[in-house]
Design a protein around this motif. Structure first.
Motif, short mmCIF file in Angstrom:
data_model
loop_
_atom_site.label_atom_id
_atom_site.label_comp_id
_atom_site.label_asym_id
_atom_site.label_seq_id
_atom_site.Cartn_x
_atom_site.Cartn_y
_atom_site.Cartn_z
N ARG A 14 3.55 5.60 -6.32
CA ARG A 14 2.82 4.89 -7.65
C ARG A 14 1.10 6.13 -7.12
O ARG A 14 0.80 5.40 -7.07
CB ARG A 14 2.80 3.49 -7.36
CG ARG A 14 3.75 3.11 -7.81
CD ARG A 14 3.55 1.31 -8.45
NE ARG A 14 3.40 0.28 -7.29
CZ ARG A 14 4.32 -0.22 -6.26
NH1 ARG A 14 4.99 -0.28 -6.93
NH2 ARG A 14 3.59 -0.90 -5.98
N SER A 15 2.02 6.93 -6.39
CA SER A 15 0.56 7.44 -5.86
C SER A 15 -0.07 8.21 -7.14
O SER A 15 -1.19 8.49 -7.08
CB SER A 15 0.73 8.53 -4.48
OG SER A 15 1.75 9.95 -5.65
N PHE A 16 0.22 8.33 -7.96
CA PHE A 16 -0.58 8.70 -9.36
C PHE A 16 -1.49 7.54 -10.12
O PHE A 16 -2.33 8.28 -11.15
CB PHE A 16 0.73 9.24 -10.74
CG PHE A 16 1.50 7.89 -11.29
CD1 PHE A 16 1.31 6.98 -11.90
CD2 PHE A 16 2.65 7.84 -10.12
CE1 PHE A 16 2.62 6.50 -12.93
CE2 PHE A 16 3.62 6.82 -11.01
CZ PHE A 16 2.83 6.27 -12.10
N PHE A 17 -1.35 6.48 -9.73
CA PHE A 17 -2.58 5.62 -10.04
C PHE A 17 -3.83 5.71 -9.44
O PHE A 17 -4.19 5.97 -9.00
CB PHE A 17 -1.42 3.79 -9.53
CG PHE A 17 -0.13 3.25 -9.77
CD1 PHE A 17 -0.74 2.42 -11.47
CD2 PHE A 17 0.68 3.34 -10.02
CE1 PHE A 17 0.37 1.90 -12.27
CE2 PHE A 17 1.58 3.25 -11.57
CZ PHE A 17 1.61 2.07 -12.14
N GLU A 18 -4.44 5.34 -10.75
CA GLU A 18 -5.09 5.69 -10.37
C GLU A 18 -7.10 4.15 -10.49
O GLU A 18 -6.30 3.48 -10.93
CB GLU A 18 -6.75 7.00 -11.47
CG GLU A 18 -5.85 8.41 -11.08
CD GLU A 18 -6.47 9.31 -11.74
OE1 GLU A 18 -7.07 8.42 -13.43
OE2 GLU A 18 -6.12 9.90 -11.99
N TRP A 45 0.71 -0.74 -0.28
CA TRP A 45 -0.08 -0.15 0.35
C TRP A 45 0.84 1.90 -0.21
O TRP A 45 0.92 1.99 -0.42
CB TRP A 45 -0.79 0.42 0.98
CG TRP A 45 -2.14 1.59 1.31
CD1 TRP A 45 -2.57 1.58 0.44
CD2 TRP A 45 -1.27 2.32 2.58
NE1 TRP A 45 -3.30 3.01 1.07
CE2 TRP A 45 -2.42 3.36 2.13
CE3 TRP A 45 -0.58 2.82 2.87
CZ2 TRP A 45 -2.74 4.63 3.12
CZ3 TRP A 45 -0.28 3.85 3.97
CH2 TRP A 45 -1.84 4.65 3.76
N ALA A 46 1.90 1.30 0.68
CA ALA A 46 2.39 2.36 0.75
C ALA A 46 3.13 3.18 -0.42
O ALA A 46 2.59 4.72 -0.40
CB ALA A 46 4.04 2.44 1.49
N PHE A 86 1.76 3.83 -2.83
CA PHE A 86 0.60 4.22 -3.69
C PHE A 86 -0.55 5.23 -2.74
O PHE A 86 -0.76 6.06 -2.86
CB PHE A 86 -0.71 3.32 -3.61
CG PHE A 86 -0.55 1.87 -4.72
CD1 PHE A 86 -1.18 2.21 -6.43
CD2 PHE A 86 -0.08 0.45 -4.20
CE1 PHE A 86 -0.81 1.16 -7.07
CE2 PHE A 86 0.09 -0.24 -5.65
CZ PHE A 86 0.30 0.33 -6.73
N ALA A 87 0.50 5.70 -1.68
CA ALA A 87 0.31 6.70 -1.22
C ALA A 87 1.85 7.70 -1.13
O ALA A 87 1.66 8.46 0.12
CB ALA A 87 -0.21 6.14 0.68
N ASP A 88 2.42 7.04 -1.43
CA ASP A 88 4.03 7.70 -1.37
C ASP A 88 4.67 8.35 -0.21
O ASP A 88 4.81 8.80 0.16
CB ASP A 88 3.29 9.52 -2.04
CG ASP A 88 4.75 10.13 -2.30
OD1 ASP A 88 5.36 9.32 -3.72
OD2 ASP A 88 5.13 11.11 -2.32
N LEU A 89 4.61 6.76 0.40
CA LEU A 89 5.01 6.32 1.53
C LEU A 89 5.92 5.38 1.62
O LEU A 89 6.58 4.81 0.20
CB LEU A 89 4.13 6.06 2.62
CG LEU A 89 3.37 7.06 3.10
CD1 LEU A 89 1.86 6.13 4.09
CD2 LEU A 89 4.11 8.00 4.05
N PRO A 90 7.22 5.57 2.18
CA PRO A 90 8.14 4.27 1.39
C PRO A 90 7.94 3.39 2.28
O PRO A 90 7.69 2.55 3.46
CB PRO A 90 9.17 5.02 2.71
CG PRO A 90 8.93 5.60 3.39
CD PRO A 90 7.51 5.92 3.01
N PRO A 91 8.29 2.06 1.69
CA PRO A 91 8.12 0.49 1.76
C PRO A 91 8.72 0.59 2.95
O PRO A 91 9.71 0.72 3.32
CB PRO A 91 8.04 -0.43 1.04
CG PRO A 91 8.92 0.26 -0.75
CD PRO A 91 8.69 1.77 0.46
N THR A 92 8.69 -0.33 3.76
CA THR A 92 10.05 -1.31 4.40
C THR A 92 11.03 -2.33 3.87
O THR A 92 10.91 -2.55 2.71
CB THR A 92 9.30 -2.34 5.69
OG1 THR A 92 8.73 -3.56 5.32
CG2 THR A 92 8.15 -1.33 6.29
#
Length: 228
Positions: free
Chosen positions: A142-146, A117-118, A120-126
């Motif tokens: 990948r926050s631009f994905f719709e 999920w991260a 897609f929310a413009d957050l870093p994964p672990t």
């Protein structure tokens, strides 16, 4: 056999209410959208184009909420033919061992859910294969994905500045439907820990439903004999 769940403490009651209300809302929204679309299609030769995708998203949310809810009410099925042959102390040890493996799985599930999920929310994964060892700030966002067809609600336009660098969304960003992944994973881990704790404290001797089907059949047979 598992006991019926009763929420304890303010946190337990709050999570209990959140889960049951969320499940009720999801079921109601799915039924309403499906009903309206059927009426439009067969009565007016029209349809809500995005309703099918919304129903699919709501169904996915419902399933993941249901997993956590199942742990809460010990509704998950399991095979206990072997453990029922053990003495109570060994049966409890086996249940705790199974619970430890389930907690391990739930932790890995939470890590995987966040990593999915991260971006897609413009957050870093672990980072790390099994357990998080840090945050990968170099991962591509990948926050631009719709979504394919779900329209963007106007009241969520603030997300464009928060996660999409001011770029306008034409459809709902995928981070919204994918948000259920970390939410459900946290709930699953919370409920698994609760179930294991109930076994540890002796409130329950199993994390699964046991012989529920057999008991239901026996009750139905007894009712039929009584009526006959």
């Amino acid at each position: 056999m598992g006991t019926k769940y009763t929420p304890k403490g303010p946190v337990g009651r709050a999570v209990h209410g959140f889960e049951e209300n969320a499940i009720a809302v999801l079921l109601g929204a799915m039924a309403m959208l499906t009903f309206v679309n059927v009426v439009l299609r067969y009565g007016f030769n029209s349809s809500i184009i995005w309703s099918l995708e919304v129903v699919l998203v709501l169904f996915a949310w419902l399933v993941l909420f249901g997993v956590a809810y199942g742990f809460k009410v010990t509704a998950h099925l399991g095979v206990d033919a072997l453990t029922n042959l053990l003495e109570p102390r060994m049966r409890k040890a086996a249940a705790l061992m199974a619970g430890a493996f389930t907690i391990f799985y739930a932790v890995m599930l939470l890590k995987g859910a966040w990593d999915q999920w991260a971006p897609f929310a413009d957050l870093p994964p672990t980072t790390g294969k099994w357990f998080p060892t840090g945050l990968d700030f170099d991962a591509r966002g990948r926050s631009f994905f719709e979504t394919d067809q779900i329209p963007m609600p106007e009241w969520l336009r603030f997300l464009e500045d928060w996660i999409n660098y001011g770029e306008r969304y034409s459809k709902l960003p995928r981070m919204i439907p994918y948000l259920i992944l970390p939410i459900a994973s946290v709930l699953i881990l919370f409920r698994v820990c609760q179930a294991v704790w109930r076994v540890w404290t002796g409130e329950s001797d199993s994390m699964i439903v046991s012989h529920e089907a057999e008991e239901a059949v026996e009750e139905a047979a007894a009712k039929l004999r009584k009526e006959g």
